[in-house]
Scaffold this motif. Structure first.
Motif, PDB file in Angstrom:
ATOM      1  N   PHE A  30       0.976  -1.283  -0.133  1.00 54.58           N
ATOM      2  CA  PHE A  30       0.133  -0.009   0.105  1.00 54.58           C
ATOM      3  C   PHE A  30       0.818   1.324   0.093  1.00 54.58           C
ATOM      4  CE2 PHE A  30      -2.763  -3.303   1.950  1.00 54.58           C
ATOM      5  CZ  PHE A  30      -3.834  -3.153   1.068  1.00 54.58           C
ATOM      6  N   ALA A  31       2.156   1.089   0.006  1.00 57.60           N
ATOM      7  CA  ALA A  31       3.125   2.194  -0.108  1.00 57.60           C
ATOM      8  C   ALA A  31       2.927   3.125   1.008  1.00 57.60           C
ATOM      9  CB  ALA A  31       3.001   3.084  -1.563  1.00 57.60           C
ATOM     10  N   LEU A  32       2.712   2.661   2.151  1.00 55.69           N
ATOM     11  CA  LEU A  32       2.600   3.331   3.306  1.00 55.69           C
ATOM     12  C   LEU A  32       4.043   3.389   3.837  1.00 55.69           C
ATOM     13  CD1 LEU A  32       0.034   1.558   5.390  1.00 55.69           C
ATOM     14  CD2 LEU A  32      -0.091   3.774   4.787  1.00 55.69           C
ATOM     15  N   HIS A  33       4.501   4.734   4.117  1.00 60.34           N
ATOM     16  CA  HIS A  33       6.061   5.000   4.295  1.00 60.34           C
ATOM     17  C   HIS A  33       6.197   5.001   5.847  1.00 60.34           C
ATOM     18  CE1 HIS A  33       7.456   6.072   0.144  1.00 60.34           C
ATOM     19  NE2 HIS A  33       6.136   5.926  -0.021  1.00 60.34           N
ATOM     20  N   GLY A  34       6.121   3.848   6.362  1.00 54.38           N
ATOM     21  CA  GLY A  34       6.434   3.298   7.597  1.00 54.38           C
ATOM     22  C   GLY A  34       7.578   2.827   7.953  1.00 54.38           C
ATOM     23  N   ALA A  35       7.812   2.427   9.000  1.00 53.60           N
ATOM     24  CA  ALA A  35       9.131   1.814   9.396  1.00 53.60           C
ATOM     25  C   ALA A  35       9.314   0.411   8.590  1.00 53.60           C
ATOM     26  CB  ALA A  35       9.217   1.162  10.966  1.00 53.60           C
ATOM     27  N   GLY A  36       8.373  -0.311   8.355  1.00 51.91           N
ATOM     28  CA  GLY A  36       8.393  -1.587   7.430  1.00 51.91           C
ATOM     29  C   GLY A  36       8.972  -1.126   5.895  1.00 51.91           C
ATOM     30  N   TYR A  37       8.463  -0.134   5.518  1.00 49.31           N
ATOM     31  CA  TYR A  37       8.687   0.180   4.182  1.00 49.31           C
ATOM     32  C   TYR A  37      10.144   0.813   4.126  1.00 49.31           C
ATOM     33  CZ  TYR A  37       7.600   2.219  -0.393  1.00 49.31           C
ATOM     34  OH  TYR A  37       7.852   2.437  -1.676  1.00 49.31           O
ATOM     35  N   LEU A  38      10.526   1.512   5.259  1.00 50.44           N
ATOM     36  CA  LEU A  38      11.898   1.823   5.390  1.00 50.44           C
ATOM     37  C   LEU A  38      12.853   0.599   5.369  1.00 50.44           C
ATOM     38  CD1 LEU A  38      14.180   4.132   5.903  1.00 50.44           C
ATOM     39  CD2 LEU A  38      13.429   3.861   8.336  1.00 50.44           C
ATOM     40  N   ALA A  39      12.467  -0.353   6.134  1.00 45.18           N
ATOM     41  CA  ALA A  39      13.372  -1.734   6.137  1.00 45.18           C
ATOM     42  C   ALA A  39      13.551  -2.356   4.850  1.00 45.18           C
ATOM     43  CB  ALA A  39      12.485  -2.831   6.965  1.00 45.18           C
ATOM     44  N   TRP A  40      12.383  -2.274   4.030  1.00 44.43           N
ATOM     45  CA  TRP A  40      12.327  -2.971   2.668  1.00 44.43           C
ATOM     46  C   TRP A  40      13.362  -2.065   1.701  1.00 44.43           C
ATOM     47  CZ3 TRP A  40       8.625  -1.576  -1.770  1.00 44.43           C
ATOM     48  CH2 TRP A  40       8.864  -2.794  -2.927  1.00 44.43           C
ATOM     49  N   GLU A  41      13.062  -0.832   1.700  1.00 42.81           N
ATOM     50  CA  GLU A  41      13.969   0.175   0.977  1.00 42.81           C
ATOM     51  C   GLU A  41      15.563  -0.047   1.435  1.00 42.81           C
ATOM     52  OE1 GLU A  41      11.895   4.281   0.113  1.00 42.81           O
ATOM     53  OE2 GLU A  41      12.281   3.701   2.289  1.00 42.81           O
ATOM     54  N   SER A  42      15.759  -0.092   2.746  1.00 40.35           N
ATOM     55  CA  SER A  42      17.205   0.098   3.083  1.00 40.35           C
ATOM     56  C   SER A  42      17.868  -1.437   2.768  1.00 40.35           C
ATOM     57  CB  SER A  42      17.073   0.039   4.747  1.00 40.35           C
ATOM     58  OG  SER A  42      16.410   1.209   5.125  1.00 40.35           O
ATOM     59  N   ILE A  43      17.168  -2.422   2.943  1.00 40.78           N
ATOM     60  CA  ILE A  43      17.618  -3.658   2.525  1.00 40.78           C
ATOM     61  C   ILE A  43      18.008  -3.550   1.012  1.00 40.78           C
ATOM     62  CG2 ILE A  43      17.199  -6.133   2.162  1.00 40.78           C
ATOM     63  CD1 ILE A  43      15.325  -5.954   4.770  1.00 40.78           C
ATOM     64  N   ALA A  44      17.061  -3.279   0.331  1.00 38.68           N
ATOM     65  CA  ALA A  44      17.397  -3.078  -1.195  1.00 38.68           C
ATOM     66  C   ALA A  44      18.543  -2.306  -1.407  1.00 38.68           C
ATOM     67  CB  ALA A  44      15.887  -2.894  -1.984  1.00 38.68           C
ATOM     68  N   ARG A  45      18.760  -1.346  -0.551  1.00 40.00           N
ATOM     69  CA  ARG A  45      19.819  -0.418  -0.716  1.00 40.00           C
ATOM     70  C   ARG A  45      21.197  -0.618  -0.211  1.00 40.00           C
ATOM     71  NH1 ARG A  45      15.722   4.573   0.514  1.00 40.00           N
ATOM     72  NH2 ARG A  45      15.114   4.794  -1.460  1.00 40.00           N
ATOM     73  N   ASN A  46      21.222  -2.058   0.704  1.00 37.65           N
ATOM     74  CA  ASN A  46      22.544  -2.123   1.358  1.00 37.65           C
ATOM     75  C   ASN A  46      22.646  -1.262   2.487  1.00 37.65           C
ATOM     76  OD1 ASN A  46      24.015  -4.075   1.487  1.00 37.65           O
ATOM     77  ND2 ASN A  46      24.885  -3.813  -0.281  1.00 37.65           N
ATOM     78  N   ASP A  47      21.754  -0.403   2.924  1.00 39.73           N
ATOM     79  CA  ASP A  47      21.940   0.420   4.028  1.00 39.73           C
ATOM     80  C   ASP A  47      21.875  -0.226   5.458  1.00 39.73           C
ATOM     81  OD1 ASP A  47      21.831   2.548   5.466  1.00 39.73           O
ATOM     82  OD2 ASP A  47      20.177   3.595   4.729  1.00 39.73           O
ATOM     83  N   LEU A  48      23.011  -0.785   5.740  1.00 37.32           N
ATOM     84  CA  LEU A  48      23.247  -1.647   6.773  1.00 37.32           C
ATOM     85  C   LEU A  48      22.866  -0.933   8.163  1.00 37.32           C
ATOM     86  CD1 LEU A  48      26.372  -3.808   5.830  1.00 37.32           C
ATOM     87  CD2 LEU A  48      23.955  -4.216   5.587  1.00 37.32           C
ATOM     88  N   PRO A  49      23.314   0.125   8.481  1.00 36.97           N
ATOM     89  CA  PRO A  49      22.801   0.675   9.854  1.00 36.97           C
ATOM     90  C   PRO A  49      21.475   0.736   9.983  1.00 36.97           C
ATOM     91  CG  PRO A  49      24.666   2.097   8.709  1.00 36.97           C
ATOM     92  CD  PRO A  49      24.180   1.140   7.793  1.00 36.97           C
ATOM     93  N   THR A  50      20.819   1.116   8.969  1.00 34.85           N
ATOM     94  CA  THR A  50      19.386   1.446   9.100  1.00 34.85           C
ATOM     95  C   THR A  50      18.651  -0.115   9.218  1.00 34.85           C
ATOM     96  OG1 THR A  50      19.653   3.236   7.583  1.00 34.85           O
ATOM     97  CG2 THR A  50      17.481   2.501   8.151  1.00 34.85           C
ATOM     98  N   VAL A  51      19.236  -1.172   8.500  1.00 37.12           N
ATOM     99  CA  VAL A  51      18.637  -2.565   8.571  1.00 37.12           C
ATOM    100  C   VAL A  51      18.770  -2.909   9.995  1.00 37.12           C
ATOM    101  CG1 VAL A  51      18.566  -4.777   7.707  1.00 37.12           C
ATOM    102  CG2 VAL A  51      18.905  -2.821   6.149  1.00 37.12           C
ATOM    103  N   GLN A  52      20.021  -2.869  10.531  1.00 38.42           N
ATOM    104  CA  GLN A  52      20.561  -3.099  11.694  1.00 38.42           C
ATOM    105  C   GLN A  52      19.564  -2.515  12.903  1.00 38.42           C
ATOM    106  OE1 GLN A  52      24.357  -4.362  12.294  1.00 38.42           O
ATOM    107  NE2 GLN A  52      22.910  -5.242  13.829  1.00 38.42           N
ATOM    108  N   ALA A  53      19.462  -1.227  12.754  1.00 38.05           N
ATOM    109  CA  ALA A  53      18.686  -0.703  13.758  1.00 38.05           C
ATOM    110  C   ALA A  53      17.236  -1.084  13.928  1.00 38.05           C
ATOM    111  CB  ALA A  53      18.746   0.963  13.582  1.00 38.05           C
TER     112      ALA A  53
END
Lengths: 305, 300
Positions: free
Chosen positions: A252-275
């Motif tokens: 549903f393209a809700l820009h919450g923490a779950g969406y952030l997790a999905w984006e961060s994993i795809a972008r290899n953004d390790l500190p964000t995924v970790q947190a």
């Protein structure tokens, strides 16, 4: 009671530490964060400089303790992608996820508890069978597929609801249903089983024998006792649901923490995924802790174990 | 022999139905178990004989025949369920997709079953410190958000069928451990376990030939539940683009690929999702049915 709470709290902290360590090790093995930070065009020297600058050349355990020490104070480092502090990034997104979680569990309780009670009052009736069918079908329904069907029907064909986004309460209706139905089967089964057990007990017979009206017997006497385990299950489910919101938020393209997790994993953004892994598991740990304390408070027999 | 298989009505009345007859009656009287078993059986056969059943190569692209509708929406029998955005035959991809889903379900449940059963039985049988450690590990595992961790690890290692299977197998052992621990605790104190110990049976022998057979019915139920769980998770990971990678025909991936054309061609999303739903439903119904049929207190 106090000893119980303290013991349980100690366990919760230990679990949180272990989860944080495991997730750190997992992502540590992930590859070279310095190379990821430097980008594809960087030379070997640049990567080496970044590695020293960020301290990636130190032993893993040292890095973990360092990360944990900052994390406890609310500092999760900087996002590789957004170049912003991870903590504020997550805090900003968390309100959407929390709203969704609360709406979802409310929806699940409001549908599952009445259905469970109705099914228990008349076992093997039509209502019981419908309830059973709904719970079996609910468990088998892939949530992403369910979400897409809702979008096709209610957003595209009928045009009643917005398909994506989070700008109005109407945007939360479909995500709430998709997230909530996931917790429904378990809550319904537990309500039904609890009611069935309570309804056959002696004090219900006594209440009926003294002539109490049926509605009063069902809701004042029976449901109040049958609902105790449901409350703690709902707390646990809430912890699960926040973790499960990734799929729903992405549909549903809700820009919450779950969406952030999905984006961060795809972008290899390790500190964000970790947190985010730590934040989501903290939610689960806090909710199960609350559920246990609540259980012990409502039912003294639970305190000994 | 003569007693158990006798058809003499008088003898039958005296001895009552044999255990085999009772079991058969329970199995065939259980609609959910029958439905689940038949659907699962058919899908298993489809997966095994996919190369024989599929009308086309599931990977063969044909840009001339893209997005053809299924037969019931005005398409041709050349492509009974139409073609996708690359002109690949949808029915063939669906048939090969059964292989992916079932393989993931079976192998992931096997891996997590071995891990979880070993932990749960050890915790229940030895108790004490072993139990404390296992219970703690279960708590840790439950606190880890499965979807998030699986997504992150698969993204790191690179999405492939093997990686997804192993990651799910290593993550989904919690229910095995919980159920096997509780079942072992129940059985541990029984007389036959004490008797086996008394005649000098070794610990492995007691566990393998006294405990395991008596908790196997619970194990089977958890196996089905976790198979369903693994299949749904793989589909969700692939849907999010971080599971099995294209062009592998995974049902979750097919839904994801069809999503963009959902507005005009909703069947691209509806068909693979419906098959996925049917498979998971069949597995769950079979699990529930097996529990009903094998639970001693439900026998009437």
């Amino acid at each position: 009671m106090l000893t119980f709470i303290l013991k349980r709290l100690g366990l919760a902290v230990l679990v949180a530490l272990t989860v944080s360590f495991i997730s750190f090790v997992l992502l540590f093995l992930a590859g070279d964060p310095a190379a990821a930070l430097a980008g594809e065009t960087a030379s070997g020297e640049d990567i080496e400089a970044i590695r020293r600058l960020y301290g990636f050349d130190r032993p893993m355990l040292v890095q973990y303790v360092d990360w944990l020490y900052s994390a406890v104070r609310g500092d999760f480092g900087e996002s590789y992608y957004f170049r912003l502090p991870v903590a504020s990034l997550i805090a900003e997104r968390l309100s959407v996820t929390m709203t969704l979680g609360v709406c979802g569990i409310t929806f699940a309780l409001l549908t599952a508890v009445p259905l469970g009670v109705a099914a228990a009052i008349r076992p093997n009736s039509i209502i019981d069978r419908v309830a059973l069918f709904l719970s079996v079908a609910g468990q088998a329904m892939p949530s992403f597929w369910f979400g897409l069907i809702l979008i096709v029907v209610f957003a595209i064909q009928l045009g009643w609801l917005p398909p994506s986004g989070a700008s109005s309460p109407a945007h939360f209706i479909m995500p709430t249903i998709v997230l909530g139905y996931y917790a429904m089967p378990a809550i319904m089964r537990l309500t039904r089983a609890g009611m069935l057990e309570v309804l056959s007990s002696d004090y219900i017979r006594t209440a009926r024998a003294k002539g109490a009206p049926e509605g009063r017997v069902l809701f004042r006497h029976a449901l109040r006792n049958a609902i105790i385990p449901v409350v703690s299950l709902a707390a646990v489910q809430m912890g699960f649901m926040l973790g499960g919101s990734i799929v729903v938020e992405s549909i549903f393209a809700l820009h919450g923490a779950g969406y952030l997790a999905w984006e961060s994993i795809a972008r290899n953004d390790l500190p964000t995924v970790q947190a985010l892994i730590l934040v989501f598991s903290m939610f689960y740990i806090v909710f199960t802790f609350l559920a246990d304390v609540l259980n012990a408070w409502l039912d003294p027999r639970m305190r000994s174990s | 022999m003569a007693l158990t298989e006798s058809t003499d009505p008088l003898l039958q009345e005296i001895t009552g139905p044999t255990p085999g007859q009772m079991l058969r009656k329970r199995v065939f009287g259980h609609q959910g178990l029958l439905f689940g078993g038949i659907v699962l059986g058919i899908l298993l056969l489809v997966a095994i004989f996919a190369p024989l059943l599929a009308p086309h190569d599931p990977y063969a692209q044909s840009l001339m025949t893209r997005m053809e509708p299924p037969v019931f929406l005005g398409g041709t029998w050349e492509h009974p369920l139409g073609t996708d955005h690359l002109g690949r035959d949808y029915l063939s991809r669906l048939i090969y997709g059964a292989r992916v889903s079932l393989m993931i379900g079976v192998i992931a449940a096997l891996i997590s079953g071995v891990i979880g059963t070993a932990m749960g039985v050890a915790a229940g049988y030895f108790g004490g410190r072993v139990d404390m450690v296992v219970t703690f590990l279960i708590n840790v595992r439950l606190a880890m958000p499965v979807v998030l961790v699986a997504l992150a690890v698969v993204a790191i290692l690179g999405g492939s069928l093997q990686v997804v299977i192993v990651v799910l197998g290593l993550l989904l052992w919690d229910r095995f451990a919980v159920v096997m621990r509780a079942s072992t605790l129940q059985v541990r104190g029984r007389e036959y376990v004490a008797a086996a110990r008394a005649i000098g049976a070794s610990t492995p022998r007691v566990i393998l030939s006294e405990i395991m057979p008596n908790i196997a019915n619970n194990l089977i139920v958890v196996v089905t539940l976790e198979m369903a769980h693994a299949i749904l998770l793989e589909a969700a990971l692939s849907f999010l683009g971080l599971g099995v990678q294209p062009p592998t025909p995974s049902w979750g991936l097919m839904v994801s690929e069809g999503k963009n054309m959902m507005l005009f061609e909703p069947w691209l999303v509806l068909i693979p999702g419906a098959v996925l739903f049917l498979l998971v439903l069949a597995i769950n119904l079979m699990g529930d049915g097996l529990r009903d049929v094998t639970a001693p207190d439900n026998r009437s």
